[in-house]
Design an enzyme around this catalytic site. Structure first.
Site, short mmCIF file in Angstrom:
data_model
loop_
_atom_site.label_atom_id
_atom_site.label_comp_id
_atom_site.label_asym_id
_atom_site.label_seq_id
_atom_site.Cartn_x
_atom_site.Cartn_y
_atom_site.Cartn_z
N CYS B 128 34.38 46.22 38.67
CA CYS B 128 34.30 45.09 37.73
C CYS B 128 34.45 45.74 36.24
O CYS B 128 33.54 46.71 35.92
CB CYS B 128 33.22 44.23 37.84
SG CYS B 128 33.07 43.01 36.53
N LYS B 163 35.59 48.91 46.71
CA LYS B 163 36.77 48.26 45.96
C LYS B 163 36.73 49.19 44.65
O LYS B 163 35.78 49.29 44.06
CB LYS B 163 36.30 46.78 45.68
CG LYS B 163 37.51 46.21 44.68
CD LYS B 163 37.48 44.68 44.91
CE LYS B 163 38.75 44.09 44.04
NZ LYS B 163 38.49 42.81 43.85
N THR B 191 41.04 44.55 38.92
CA THR B 191 41.75 44.10 37.63
C THR B 191 41.81 45.13 36.54
O THR B 191 41.18 46.12 36.61
CB THR B 191 41.08 42.65 36.93
OG1 THR B 191 39.66 43.31 36.57
CG2 THR B 191 41.04 41.83 37.81
N GLY B 241 45.81 42.57 44.37
CA GLY B 241 46.44 42.86 43.03
C GLY B 241 47.67 41.94 42.97
O GLY B 241 48.71 42.53 43.33
N SER B 264 44.18 35.40 42.41
CA SER B 264 44.67 34.31 41.22
C SER B 264 45.60 33.52 41.84
O SER B 264 45.70 32.32 41.47
CB SER B 264 45.54 35.24 40.40
OG SER B 264 44.45 36.36 39.80
#
Lengths: 251, 302
Positions: B128, B163, B191, B241, B264
């Site tokens: 993150c 991750k 991200t 992604g 997203s």
């Protein structure tokens, strides 16, 4: 997309509600909302109370952000993104019910349909949009909890009387969730379709983060307006909401 | 017979699609909704030891080709999350428990709790980009990553996924650390650290100032990252992604992914995106003679 807009004019609607008007050419439907950003302070979801090229939001001063919006003047800038969510799907003869500042979300539907209307408030000086509403519809009924004007009682009690006498295909409403809960119960008993606009704490506004869910339904994406069939299945409607950390808390 | 079934280090899924962490996965009912929409598994919002409000709004900027978010790891805490897990697991959702912590001991503790609550695997948030003291701040150090993964591997039996962040030039070193520590798969990418500024207000839009860029804009970066990782790792890679269509998913698989996550696109395409991707991918596999996802994994390297 964040769009900076300038506040063109301000209208006081009641003792504690003001409307801010701004020019913004985005397409919007009755019942949709926008994320309103006050740079450096906060971003909050607000129903559009006017949806033409000139749009408005109507704000009741409750917390820090809404109190700040009340201090804004003509020429000040805010930023908006949206409009988001699914609005009302009007069908047949409609009865609109607005409780308190929830009436803001109902104004675009009222202007586009001229439907019969019930406005409820706690007391007379908290009634909003009443004179404007009379320009758009002949039949307006008013309820106040303290009986200071109109029907002495709540908007759902008044709605039951109106429904006993008139014939409607659906009820469209926005207001405090406890009002909406009993309104939905009353409509179910009558087998009458209703579409209700719900509110939850919101972060992304675009269906990603899940902070505004009621059961598995996103208020920002599947809502904010939900129909009878969906509402009937929601276990949290009228009972629970999520706090900012996502914990389930009583309404 | 063409099949979408996959086995990622022992985690068997009906199809290779998963809901990425942070998207519609904070409540039991949300996870059920996503599974019903066709996802093969749901990764939970990243959960920590204590409840956390996250950053104040604005937490999201909408762009033409993606979003920048700075949610700041909001979550109800592992204790309160138990009831959400119970709802999802009872309904048959394949849940991958995402966790974040600031030290290996807490990671192990959280992983154990997730396993006890019925998680089919755990995903370590080492990536993150917008929460101070967590995520990427630890995940860019191969030594720290190795210690965390090793510690978690000692405490749970379910597969452990790590991750990874793309905000580093040492991606392959970090992937190797996960593998050396016994990690079962890597998930790439989280991200990209990003910012948007409002010219009118002359300041960053996000309350946290910077956030993480996701969506179609980052897909080529993710595909490259998976390609690089596949060239050095033996453990499976889960690609994530900017996947919006079956073509995007196939790109990730051909780069080396054994499964993929979608985030997203759930916002701009809706929850039906999982069904659309899986249907499209199955038709493509039939047309081009791939009988399984495994057959297609990494073919772009040949």
């Amino acid at each position: 997309m964040n769009e900076p807009v300038m506040i063109k004019r301000i209208r006081r609607e009641s003792s504690d509600v003001v409307s801010l008007f701004f020019d913004w050419d985005a397409e919007a439907a009755p019942g949709q909302f926008v994320m309103v950003c006050i740079p450096g302070l906060d971003e909050v979801p607000m129903s559009l109370s006017t949806i033409g090229p000139e749009k408005s939001i109507s704000i009741k001063a409750i917390g820090e952000t809404t109190r700040f919006l009340h201090t804004m003047g003509e020429g000040d800038r805010i930023s908006v993104r949206g409009p988001y969510g699914r609005g009302f799907r009007p069908d047949g003869r409609i009865l609109i019910v607005g409780g308190g500042v929830g009436m803001a979300a109902m104004m675009p539907l009222l202007r586009s349909t001229g439907a019969d209307l019930i406005i409820g408030a706690r007391k007379e000086d908290e009634l909003v949009f009443l004179s404007e509403c009379r320009e758009y519809t002949k039949n307006v009924w008013v309820s106040t909890d303290d009986g200071s004007v109109g029907f002495h009682g709540n908007a759902v009690q008044l709605m039951n009387q109106v429904l006993d006498e008139g014939s409607y295909d659906m009820v469209a409403a926005c207001g405090p969730e406890v009002m909406l809960y009993y309104l939905h119960q009353a409509c179910m008993e009558r087998g009458l379709e209703c579409q209700l606009s719900l509110e939850r704490f919101m972060k992304c506004g675009v269906g990603l983060c899940g902070s505004c869910v009621v059961d598995g339904q996103r208020v920002c994406a599947e809502g904010p307006v939900f129909d009878s069939a969906t509402l009937e299945k929601l276990k949290e409607f009228g009972k629970f909401k999520r706090d900012v950390a996502g914990r389930r808390v009583r309404l | 017979m063409t099949s979408l079934k996959v086995n990622v280090s022992g985690l068997r899924l009906k199809n290779p699609s998963m809901v990425a962490s942070g998207i519609m996965d904070e409540t039991g009912d949300s996870m059920i909704k996503m599974m019903e929409s066709g996802a093969g598994a749901v990764v939970t919002k990243s959960i920590g030891l204590e409840p956390k409000d996250g950053h104040g709004n604005p937490t999201l900027v909408e762009l033409d080709y993606g979003y920048i978010n700075a949610m700041g790891l909001p979550n109800p805490g592992i204790d309160a999350f138990g009831e959400e897990m119970e709802v999802a697991v009872r309904a048959g959702v394949t849940v991958i428990g995402s966790i974040f912590a600031s030290c290996e001991g807490d990671f192990s503790l959280l992983a154990g709790r997730m396993e006890d609550m019925g998680a089919a695997a755990v995903e370590l948030n080492l990536s993150c980009p917008h929460a101070s003291g967590y995520g990427m701040e630890m995940g860019i150090d191969p030594v720290v990553v190795k210690a965390i993964v090793a510690s978690v591997k000692d405490s749970v039996r379910v597969p452990v996924f790590a991750k990874l962040t793309p905000n580093t030039h040492r991606l392959m070193d970090i992937g190797n650390s996960v593998q050396e520590a016994g990690g079962d798969a890597v998930v790439a990418i989280n991200t990209l650290k990003a910012m948007a500024i409002s010219p009118e207000s002359a300041r960053p839009i996000l309350r946290n100032r910077f956030g993480g860029l996701s969506g179609p804009a980052v897909k080529p970066v993710g595909v490259r990252a998976v390609f690089d990782l596949y060239s050095v790792l033996d453990i499976p890679i889960i690609g994530v992604g900017g996947i919006t269509s079956w073509r995007d998913a196939v790109e990730y698989i051909m780069a080396g992914a054994s499964a993929f996550q979608v985030g997203s696109a759930i916002g701009h395409k809706g929850v039906q995106v999982f069904g659309e991707i899986c249907d499209g991918m199955l038709a493509f596999m039939r047309d081009y003679g791939y009988s399984s996802i495994h057959d297609m994994t990494g073919v772009a390297h040949e």
